[in-house]
Structure formats: C-alpha cells, structure tokens
Enzyme design. Structure first.
Site, short mmCIF file in Angstrom:
data_model
loop_
_atom_site.label_atom_id
_atom_site.label_comp_id
_atom_site.label_asym_id
_atom_site.label_seq_id
_atom_site.Cartn_x
_atom_site.Cartn_y
_atom_site.Cartn_z
N ASP A 1 1.85 -4.95 -7.56
CA ASP A 1 0.56 -4.56 -8.12
C ASP A 1 -0.35 -5.76 -8.01
OD1 ASP A 1 -0.78 -2.24 -9.23
OD2 ASP A 1 -1.16 -3.50 -10.97
N TYR B 1 -11.42 -5.96 -1.26
CA TYR B 1 -12.50 -6.84 -1.71
C TYR B 1 -12.67 -8.08 -0.84
CZ TYR B 1 -12.16 -3.83 -5.80
OH TYR B 1 -12.15 -2.73 -6.62
P1 ITT Z 1 0.20 0.80 -3.98
O1 ITT Z 1 0.01 0.94 -5.47
O2 ITT Z 1 0.77 2.03 -3.33
O3 ITT Z 1 0.97 -0.46 -3.61
P2 ITT Z 1 -2.68 0.35 -3.99
O4 ITT Z 1 -3.68 -0.01 -2.93
O5 ITT Z 1 -3.01 1.50 -4.90
O6 ITT Z 1 -1.25 0.60 -3.28
P3 ITT Z 1 -2.74 -1.46 -6.24
O7 ITT Z 1 -2.67 -0.40 -7.26
O8 ITT Z 1 -1.89 -2.70 -6.41
O9 ITT Z 1 -2.36 -0.95 -4.79
O10 ITT Z 1 -4.27 -1.89 -6.10
C1 ITT Z 1 -4.60 -3.05 -5.45
C2 ITT Z 1 -6.07 -3.02 -5.07
O11 ITT Z 1 -6.60 -4.34 -5.28
C3 ITT Z 1 -6.23 -2.73 -3.59
O12 ITT Z 1 -6.34 -1.35 -3.33
C4 ITT Z 1 -7.48 -3.52 -3.25
O13 ITT Z 1 -8.63 -2.80 -3.64
C5 ITT Z 1 -7.37 -4.74 -4.18
N1 ITT Z 1 -6.65 -5.83 -3.50
C6 ITT Z 1 -5.40 -6.30 -3.79
N2 ITT Z 1 -5.05 -7.27 -2.92
C7 ITT Z 1 -6.08 -7.40 -2.07
C8 ITT Z 1 -6.31 -8.21 -0.96
O14 ITT Z 1 -5.38 -9.04 -0.51
N3 ITT Z 1 -7.46 -8.09 -0.32
C9 ITT Z 1 -8.39 -7.23 -0.75
N4 ITT Z 1 -8.28 -6.40 -1.78
C10 ITT Z 1 -7.10 -6.49 -2.45
#
Ligand code: ITT
Length: 198
Positions: A69, A152
């Site tokens: 997450d 982002y």
């Molecule tokens: P899973 O839960 O299936 O792993 P998800 O995209 O829904 O996929 P998260 O709930 O962890 O994952 O949300 C993470 C969000 O934070 C992601 O969708 C991006 O918007 C942002 N994010 C996280 N890491 C990032 C990165 O390295 N670069 C850019 N945005 C990032």
C-alpha cells in the site's frame, strides 16, 4: 515456495521487478495466475491496508504473498491524499485530474513539502510474517511535467532534484523511491526468500 505479488497495479509490478532484478530476484504477479477478489481498503494506515491485502490474498490463493500500500502525503493539505491516493477526488478521477486537484488545493501555497510512502506486507495463508516501509521526501511542482512513471509522478519533485519523477529517468526514481526503500528494507530482512520465513 514462490512469492507472489498481489496488486492490480501493473506500474507497481514493473517497478518491483526493475529493482528486484538488480538484486537477482523477481516476483510473480498473482493476478496473472488467479482471478483475485477485490480487497476493500478500509484500514486507517498504509500498514493496515498492506496487511489486509496480503492476508486476504494469501488465504484466497493458499500461497505466500506480498502486497503493497502506498501513496502521496502533502503536508500542508493535512497529509492528503494519503491512504486515499488511488481514489482521491472520487473513484473515477484520472491521474491527470488527481494531480490537478492537488495543484488547485495548494494554489500558490509556498509550503509544498510532501512525501511518498510505501508499506510492503508479507503473509502466508496463516498470518503476517512482517512488514517494511520506505519513503522519499520531496515537494509538489507548480505544474505537471513529464510522462515517465505513473500516478502523482508528474507533480512530485524528489529532494535533491529540480525535476519531477515524471521528467526524471526511471533509473533515478528506481534508485531513490519509497518503493525501492521498502524493497531494500525487506531484502535486509531476507523477506524475498521465503525459505527464511519463520
Ligand atoms: P493495489 O491496491 O492493487 O496494489 P492501487 O493502485 O489501488 O493498486 P494503492 O491502493 O496502494 O494501490 O494506491 C496507491 C496510489 O498511490 C497509486 O494508485 C498512485 O495514485 C499513488 N502512488 C503510489 N506510488 C506511486 C508512485 O511510485 N508514483 C506515482 N504515484 C504513486
């Protein structure tokens, strides 16, 4: 026993394998093998949500799983979007719209400090083995720039650089990112080697 990554986000998988391949490791994407159920992310912290994803998918598949997450915290916006990063502003907002929302909320605010956070959780079907965390600090740009990365990245300028992750080469992001830090912390605890799990 093979370790599977439980995520629906292919950008994460690419970054995991870019970093892990340099360490002689790789992970399988669980969603390429099983049709995974949706895990409701209703925890109060990144750690809660990472553990919930890992536990539910490990129980569903009967395998060793790691889940992640992650998100962006903008300090002058009370650490928004935080754990809501994936659905900030509503489920259907595009990445471009989410970035615009942050820029609009910040306006001309000179305090643009932010950080990306990543928590990895490792689980067997019987319970959590361990979690690790990583962060990268930086600031929010005045406008989006660059097409590299995802989410982002076009508005996040890591400390020590003048450009966004969207503009910087992926090798730079992969050397300093929150995800890379969490992976290195997991490697130092041998968590990618399931034979060493207790
Ligand atoms: P899973 O839960 O299936 O792993 P998800 O995209 O829904 O996929 P998260 O709930 O962890 O994952 O949300 C993470 C969000 O934070 C992601 O969708 C991006 O918007 C942002 N994010 C996280 N890491 C990032 C990165 O390295 N670069 C850019 N945005 C990032």
């Amino acid at each position: 026993m093979t370790l599977y990554a439980a995520t629906s986000n292919n950008n994460k998988i690419k970054e995991f394998n870019d970093v892990l391949s340099e360490l002689g490791l790789s992970v399988e994407n669980a969603s390429h093998i099983w049709k995974l159920p949706e895990v409701i992310e209703d925890g109060k912290t990144f750690e809660d949500n990472a553990q919930k994803k890992a536990l539910e998918i490990a129980a569903y598949t009967g395998r060793n799983i790691f889940a992640e997450d992650s998100g962006l915290e903008v300090f002058s916006l009370n650490a928004e979007p935080g754990i809501y990063s994936a659905r900030y502003g509503g489920e259907n907002l595009s990445d471009v719209d989410k970035n615009d929302l942050i820029l609009k909320k910040l306006g001309k605010n000179p305090n643009r400090s932010a950080r990306y956070v990543c928590v990895l959780a490792f689980a067997t079907p019987h319970g959590i083995i361990d979690t690790t965390e990583g962060e990268v600090r930086g600031s929010i740009a005045r406008e989006p720039a660059g097409k590299n990365g995802f989410g982002y990245d076009p508005i996040f300028i890591p400390d020590g650089y003048q450009k966004t992750f969207g503009e910087l080469d992926k090798s730079i992001k992969n050397s300093i990112s929150h995800r890379t830090c969490a992976i290195h912390n997991a490697c130092s605890k041998n968590l990618f080697d399931t034979r060493k799990w207790k």
